[in-house]
Design an enzyme around this catalytic site. Structure first.
Site, PDB file in Angstrom:
ATOM      1  N   GLY A 117       6.432  -1.034   1.625  1.00  9.18           N
ATOM      2  CA  GLY A 117       7.214  -1.692   0.590  1.00  9.18           C
ATOM      3  C   GLY A 117       8.643  -1.924   1.035  1.00  9.18           C
ATOM      4  N   GLY A 129       0.780  -1.218   0.000  1.00  9.21           N
ATOM      5  CA  GLY A 129       0.000   0.000   0.000  1.00  9.21           C
ATOM      6  C   GLY A 129       0.816   1.275   0.000  1.00  9.21           C
ATOM      7  N   CYS A 130       1.881   1.363   0.766  1.00  7.07           N
ATOM      8  CA  CYS A 130       2.646   2.613   0.815  1.00  7.07           C
ATOM      9  C   CYS A 130       4.134   2.317   0.696  1.00  7.07           C
ATOM     10  CB  CYS A 130       2.373   3.355   2.124  1.00  7.07           C
ATOM     11  SG  CYS A 130       3.016   2.517   3.576  1.00  7.07           S
ATOM     12  N   GLY A 131       4.898   3.386   0.511  1.00  2.98           N
ATOM     13  CA  GLY A 131       6.327   3.214   0.305  1.00  2.98           C
ATOM     14  C   GLY A 131       7.035   2.610   1.496  1.00  2.98           C
TER      15      GLY A 131
END
Length: 263
Positions: A103, A98-100
């Site tokens: 990740g 979903g988000c950096g």
């Protein structure tokens, strides 16, 4: 007529087997793998170790393999400290999307930082004398004809083909153990699991894989503390970088050329 002959010939060919295999740890579903249906215990011992779930063979209190029409379930009973580690791992993986930032966490889960091979071996065998590394000339001499001798140890590949293998070689590069699987990662985990159960000294010797040498295989070898990884296909650039970082010597044995030694 020719078509019928082709069908009959195909019907007589032995194909490689694979089954979906669910790994459950103290009742918690951890992973589903596609495995060749043999050496399940070796796989579990190797897989849970290279995944960082267990450290010691005594962390695994029991393994029960159950077969059904859907596949195989391997129920593992682990020490409580390993279950706590597993729960943290599962929560981290579920949050990886979903988000950096998530990740980045996912990438850290793939290749967590390890100790160098030298540090691992120093910890495991601190009372043993260090064996000098072989020179390039010595390695070439020891590996001469090795590739052509591997077939005799691959029983399942002889029957069906389409199988990967991982070998344990002694310090003279003689084959001592072989494990096979339709998956290259699985074959290596089976070998590591076998070696761990037999409490094999891996401060000398080497692992040989029949597949290409990817970074994830190097990572497994580093965690186990093996200083030499030999492959029948060339390593990737990331595999070479990781091997250099952790002190693993990579050797590629081409079909016709002399062995290529990296590090």
């Amino acid at each position: 007529m020719q078509k019928d002959n082709a069908i009959n010939t195909a019907a007589n060919i032995t194909l490689a087997e694979e089954v979906p295999t669910a790994i459950e740890i103290n009742g918690i579903s951890f992973a589903v793998m596609m495995l060749s249906p043999h050496d399940f215990e070796n796989f579990v011992h190797g897989f849970l170790f290279t995944e960082g779930i267990v450290d010691n063979i005594h962390d695994i209190h029991g393994i029960d393999v159950k077969t059904s029409k859907l596949g195989v379930t391997v129920e593992c009973e682990l020490a409580n400290r390993c279950v706590q580690r597993l729960q943290l791992r599962v929560r981290a993986l579920k949050g990886a999307g979903g988000c950096g930032i998530c990740g980045t966490q996912a990438l850290e889960q793939v290749f967590p930082t390890l100790s160098s091979v030298m540090a691992v071996n120093t910890h495991i065998s601190s009372n043993k004398t260090t064996v000098p590394a072989k020179s390039g000339h010595q390695i070439n001499h020891s590996l001469h004809g090795l590739r052509s001798r591997l077939d005799e140890f691959q029983d399942k590949a002889q029957l069906s083909g389409a199988m990967h293998a991982a070998f344990w070689l002694d310090d003279m590069y003689r084959v001592l153990y072989c494990q096979e699987d339709i998956g290259r990662h699985n074959a290596l985990d089976k070998l590591i699991g076998l070696l761990r159960q037999r409490q094999t000294d891996v401060s000398t010797g080497a692992i040989l894989i029949t597949s290409r040498c990817g970074a994830e295989l190097v990572h497994k070898v580093v965690r186990y503390g093996v200083a030499t990884l030999i492959s029948l296909a060339s390593p990737s650039t990331l595999a070479l970088e990781m091997a250099s970082q952790y002190g693993v010597r990579l050797i590629h044995i081409p079909k016709t050329d002399q062995p290529r030694i990296y590090g």
